[in-house]
Design a protein around this motif. Sequence first.
Motif: not given
Length: 332
Positions: A32-58
């Motif tokens: 809701f705050n406009g952030t987009v997070d991208i996670y690597d979920v190929e390995d459920f035992a080792n989920i990693k956030k690889i990117h986070s970006i907030r371009l717009y406050n929408h």
Amino acid sequence: TKQQAVLNTNNGSSIKSLSFSRDNKRIAIGYFNGTVDIYDVEDFANIKKIHSIRLYNHTVRCLDFSPRNNILACGYDCGVISILDVENCKELSCVKGHDDWINCISFSFDGKKLATCSDDYTVRLWDVCWQKGFKIKPLFVLKGHGNFVRTVSFSHDNKYVASGAWDGRAFVWDVLTGKKFKSFNGHNSLVCSVDFSLDNKIFVSGSYDMKVRFWDFESGKLLGVLPSDNWVSAFFIDSNKFLTFSFGKLDMGLFQLYTDKEANFLSELRNIHSKVLDSEKLFLLYFLYRFNFICKNSPLPPKLSFLKKYYKELPEDIKEIVSKCFNVKSLN
């Protein structure tokens, strides 16, 4: 073996949207705050956030990965469409797509088209250009719905795009011409999910009226109705022609679509008892038959308890036919 993972985002904002990449290696989450997070979920035992970006406050209302999995399309409640490079999370393109909230965004299966829909009552088709960077160009503005348009989905042959809206109608549009190709009317509330079978023979729509409707795509004839005790929020048809759908209470259902064998089975019943079974009851009978195949001898979940009641009301000769097709012990 079933695997389960709990992803704690710790974003500080509620989740509004998410999308899996086509190869199931990434998941994008919009907030809701406009952030987009991208996670690597190929390995459920080792989920990693690889990117986070907030371009717009929408609010990020919808997301979709491209078929190549390298592009992420984001739709915002300010009407903006943002295109992100998944590898470095940089914005490649940004256009003012609609005059109101964007409710759904979807790439065609060949990646050459993008569809969006909005509270501005329109569906918009975009031409996707992969040469010299990445750009989307407006192609058609599709008008016809009389209320907010909630969902869009492409056919697997990329020839059509379907839309569902608050006016209770589902439309199918010709991607090449931008003209309305078919209209499916029958729901009495918001149509929030639409999809095609792989061979385009069956069109499916789900609604707040607590029903999933199955249509013959070519003729537009209603094949049957699957009722629920809550509104149908979303569904998809995978490569094995399974239909998975979720309800307002987050319950899940799994059914398999028609094969020639089941179609012949239904045809035989229709010929024998055309005056006894109406189309809706006949379709429920079909799901009785298919459910045992999918779930083996498991008991029916509460969500499908209405099937037990219906089975008991069947004429004895039809019960005999049904008992030859699957184990009916769980229904007695």
